[in-house]
Motif scaffolding. Structure first.
Motif, short mmCIF file in Angstrom:
data_model
loop_
_atom_site.label_atom_id
_atom_site.label_comp_id
_atom_site.label_asym_id
_atom_site.label_seq_id
_atom_site.Cartn_x
_atom_site.Cartn_y
_atom_site.Cartn_z
N ASP A 175 0.84 -1.20 0.00
CA ASP A 175 0.00 0.00 0.00
C ASP A 175 0.88 1.24 0.00
OD1 ASP A 175 0.99 0.20 2.58
OD2 ASP A 175 -0.97 0.26 3.55
N GLU A 176 0.25 2.40 0.14
CA GLU A 176 0.99 3.66 0.08
C GLU A 176 1.96 3.81 1.26
OE1 GLU A 176 -1.87 6.75 -0.18
OE2 GLU A 176 -2.45 6.29 -2.26
N ARG A 177 1.71 3.07 2.34
CA ARG A 177 2.59 3.13 3.51
C ARG A 177 3.80 2.20 3.36
NH1 ARG A 177 -0.73 5.34 7.67
NH2 ARG A 177 -2.90 5.46 7.01
N GLY A 178 3.80 1.38 2.32
CA GLY A 178 4.87 0.42 2.13
C GLY A 178 4.67 -0.87 2.88
N LEU B 149 1.12 -7.46 8.74
CA LEU B 149 2.42 -7.15 9.33
C LEU B 149 3.40 -8.31 9.14
CD1 LEU B 149 1.20 -5.25 12.48
CD2 LEU B 149 2.56 -4.30 10.62
N LEU B 150 2.92 -9.55 9.28
CA LEU B 150 3.80 -10.68 9.05
C LEU B 150 4.42 -10.62 7.66
CD1 LEU B 150 4.98 -13.52 9.67
CD2 LEU B 150 2.86 -14.47 8.75
N CYS B 151 3.60 -10.34 6.66
CA CYS B 151 4.10 -10.30 5.28
C CYS B 151 5.10 -9.18 5.09
CB CYS B 151 2.93 -10.14 4.32
SG CYS B 151 1.77 -11.54 4.36
N THR B 152 4.90 -8.07 5.79
CA THR B 152 5.86 -6.97 5.70
C THR B 152 7.19 -7.36 6.33
OG1 THR B 152 3.98 -5.44 5.83
CG2 THR B 152 6.17 -4.50 6.09
N ARG C 98 17.71 -1.48 2.80
CA ARG C 98 16.30 -1.57 2.43
C ARG C 98 15.54 -2.45 3.42
NH1 ARG C 98 11.57 0.02 1.10
NH2 ARG C 98 10.43 -1.18 -0.47
N ALA C 99 16.13 -3.56 3.83
CA ALA C 99 15.50 -4.45 4.81
C ALA C 99 15.26 -3.71 6.13
CB ALA C 99 16.38 -5.68 5.06
N THR C 100 16.23 -2.91 6.55
CA THR C 100 16.10 -2.15 7.79
C THR C 100 14.94 -1.16 7.70
OG1 THR C 100 18.45 -2.38 8.26
CG2 THR C 100 17.29 -0.58 9.36
N ARG D 120 9.56 0.23 9.49
CA ARG D 120 8.22 0.67 9.12
C ARG D 120 7.18 -0.24 9.76
NH1 ARG D 120 8.56 0.33 3.75
NH2 ARG D 120 9.50 2.40 3.69
N ALA D 121 7.37 -1.54 9.67
CA ALA D 121 6.41 -2.49 10.24
C ALA D 121 6.42 -2.43 11.76
CB ALA D 121 6.70 -3.90 9.76
N ALA D 122 7.60 -2.43 12.36
CA ALA D 122 7.70 -2.41 13.82
C ALA D 122 7.12 -1.12 14.40
CB ALA D 122 9.16 -2.56 14.25
N GLY D 123 7.10 -0.06 13.60
CA GLY D 123 6.55 1.21 14.06
C GLY D 123 5.06 1.16 14.34
#
Length: 611
Positions: A510-513, A535-538, A553-555, A560-563
């Motif tokens: 999505d737009e949030r990545g 979130l799992l998929c992210t 990029r992984a970081t 982003r997900a952990a946020g």
């Protein structure tokens, strides 16, 4: 209708069941004595389904935290006249095992709430409205010295209370003014029919239960949590959350402690997650290998061996999920008297996926057994036979269509992820052959492993899409294909794998990545409506990027997900793409598993890059 944001809740656990507490001091979810028991407090799903609130009278703001290295919650209320702190815990009992891994063995099935005035003075209000059987029953309430006797239907509860609460309409309530240094201790605990009612606990005894619970969690954390990589505190906290989702008596692990929190507000994607999925539980054990040194691995595989009860082999598919004591029949039903969170109905108990055909489970279970083999101190003949039967079943089942990791309620298909996990089952069984005393099976397992790999490479890749897709012949992307390099099916830097990672990053976010599981508008899952990003998929995307050496990029994707973790570090299943709000059952094991594994992969990738 409950309108409290999902993210406003915090988890308490005694490794038998769980409670959810809101930011404003209300216990809005508690099932006892097990995760999958009917709720006593169910306001999470309907305003009339019961709660227990302790909060100041009048205006306040609230902050909260878990006490260091625990799942004991401290909520601090700031008022114009003073500060009030409420410390909440599901009492776990003393951790007396010499290796410190018996957390929850002595749990008294008791919710403890300790109140203290830190400064000034605060007028405090207590209101308790138990509503057993998911809100159907309004109990009888009567005073006893030191508390209340609460009984109705199958539940007999006792409230130990220092306050003299008024009772009316199956509710109890009262107010008191506390001044700096004042403390009050409350405890709600249960008994059963045919036994003496639970005793009333003194103020000193309740305080001792709380202290013992804090000590037990800290002892477990100190002995088990050795991860020292990036995001150390997030990983350790996720490890405690996953431990809190473990049902200590059997070794089962639930996917989440709640039911029917929706994947889309007002939609029908509302499921009961209070059971032990083979997939989720196996992934949990693997994540605990990173986050918490799982000495309980033997208990988990004993549970799985016992739950399957010999009904596994080429002619008998492994059931994909069980009740926390190994129950097989998890027939789904709806509770029409509950409106659901934000009117998201139906509210379901049980889960109709229990009798689905899903062939990926062989790989997840054997993958965990391979990773944790040195943690299983005794692999008896029954456990060896069970694991061998899993591999033998994968030989046959790898050729079949199934309902896949996402448990689609449409027609079975040849899902790429399912085939890959059959490859994992056979590959890991070959690695375990000596331990399983099954060297004679290796030629059969090897041939089947090579066959399923060749088929995935031939039929799972779509040249026109430029990626591995959801199922053979499909043009749809699926985030589960990110697991291919993670489990070692293909190197992450294989051109086909890099193309798949890029396609998912570009076209399935999505737009949030944040990453979707798949696009729901195609109807492959047999359900109406949309869902949030997963979130799992992210975290899978972050992990796959790390495996491919794209560490920066992984970081970015990881952070982003952990946020989206709430203020006390908890993650739900999904994120609403429109609002950024957490959606789905909470807290979700899968999301915390993803966080742990992605952090570990990034840590390892950084180490490789530094060499």
């Amino acid at each position: 209708m409950s309108d409290v944001p999902i993210a406003d809740h915090a988890l308490l656990s005694d490794c038998h069941t769980a409670a959810l507490v809101t930011r404003h001091g209300s216990v809005d979810w508690l099932c006892c004595p097990r995760f999958d028991s009917p709720s006593v407090f169910g306001r999470l799903l309907d305003d009339d389904a019961g709660h227990w609130s302790i909060r100041p009278v009048g205006a306040f703001t609230a902050t909260r935290r878990y006490l260091d290295q625990t799942l004991v919650l401290e909520t601090t209320f700031h008022t114009p006249t003073g500060t009030l702190a409420v410390t909440d815990a599901m009492a776990v009992g003393p951790n007396e095992h010499p290796h410190g891994h018996a957390l929850g063995n002595g749990a008294p099935h008791m919710l403890v709430r300790s109140v203290s005035c830190r400064d000034g003075e605060v007028r405090m209000r207590v209101r308790i409205e138990p509503r057993a059987e998911y809100g159907l029953l309004r109990p009888l309430m009567s005073h006893v010295p030191g508390g209340l006797n609460i009984r109705g239907g199958p539940e007999w509860l006792m409230l130990s209370s220092p306050m003299d609460l008024a009772c009316a309409d199956s509710s109890a309530y009262g107010e008191v003014t506390l001044r700096a240094g004042d403390e009050l201790q409350f405890a709600l605990h249960r008994s059963t029919w045919g036994l003496e009612p639970a005793r009333i606990w003194s103020q000193e005894e309740i305080a001792d239960w709380l202290a013992v619970t804090v000590q037990a969690w800290r002892a477990w954390s100190k002995l088990h949590q050795n991860y020292e990589g990036p995001w150390r505190e997030l990983v350790h906290h996720s490890g405690r959350v996953l431990q809190g989702l473990t049902f200590r008596p059997s070794g089962a692990i639930v996917a989440a402690p709640t039911t029917s929190l929706p994947e889309g507000v007002g939609g029908e994607r509302n499921w009961d997650y209070r059971y032990s999925w083979v997939r989720d539980a196996s992934f949990t054990m693997e994540a605990l290998w990173v986050a918490a040194c799982p000495d309980e691995a033997g208990d988990f595989f004993t549970f799985m061996t016992t739950a399957a009860a010999g009904a596994i082999g080429p002619d008998y598919p492994l059931q994909i999920m069980f009740g926390v004591n190994g129950e097989h029949d998890l027939t789904e039903r709806t509770l029409p008297h509950l409106r659901g969170w934000r009117d998201s109905s139906p509210v379901r108990v049980g889960n109709g996926a229990w009798n689905q055909h899903q062939i990926d489970v062989y790989g997840e279970l054997l993958g965990a057994a391979h990773l944790l083999a040195d943690k299983i101190s005794e692999m008896d003949c029954d456990m060896r036979a069970f694991l061998v039967a899993l591999a033998d079943a994968a030989v046959v089942r790898c050729r079949e269509a199934d309902h896949g990791i996402w448990e689609v309620r449409g027609e079975p298909r040849h899902f790429v992820y399912s085939k890959v996990m059959c490859w994992v089952a056979l590959d890991r069984a070959i690695g375990l052959a000596d331990r399983l005393q099954a060297q004679d099976r290796v030629p059969v397992w090897s041939a089947a492993r090579d066959e399923v790999r060749e088929r995935v490479l031939r039929e799972g890749w779509n040249a026109s899409v430029g990626a591995f897709t959801q199922y053979f012949g499909s043009a749809d992307l699926d985030a589960s294909c990110l697991m291919m390099p993670i489990v070692g099916f293909l190197p992450a830097d294989d051109p086909r794998m890099l193309a798949t990672i890029d396609a998912i990053a570009d076209r399935l976010t999505d737009e949030r990545g944040l990453v979707y599981r798949y696009r729901t508008e195609g109807g492959v899952d047999g359900l109406a409506g949309e869902e949030g990003t997963f979130l799992l998929c992210t975290f899978w995307l972050a992990q796959a990027l790390a495996e491919a050496g794209r560490v920066n990029r992984a970081t970015e994707v990881f952070e982003r997900a952990a946020g989206y973790a709430n203020d006390v570090g908890l993650l739900a299943e999904e994120v609403d793409p429109a609002t950024g709000e957490l959606l789905g059952n909470f807290p979700q094991a899968f999301s915390h598993i993803g966080l742990v594994n992605a952090a570990w992969s990034i840590s390892q990738a950084r180490h490789r890059a530094a060499l």
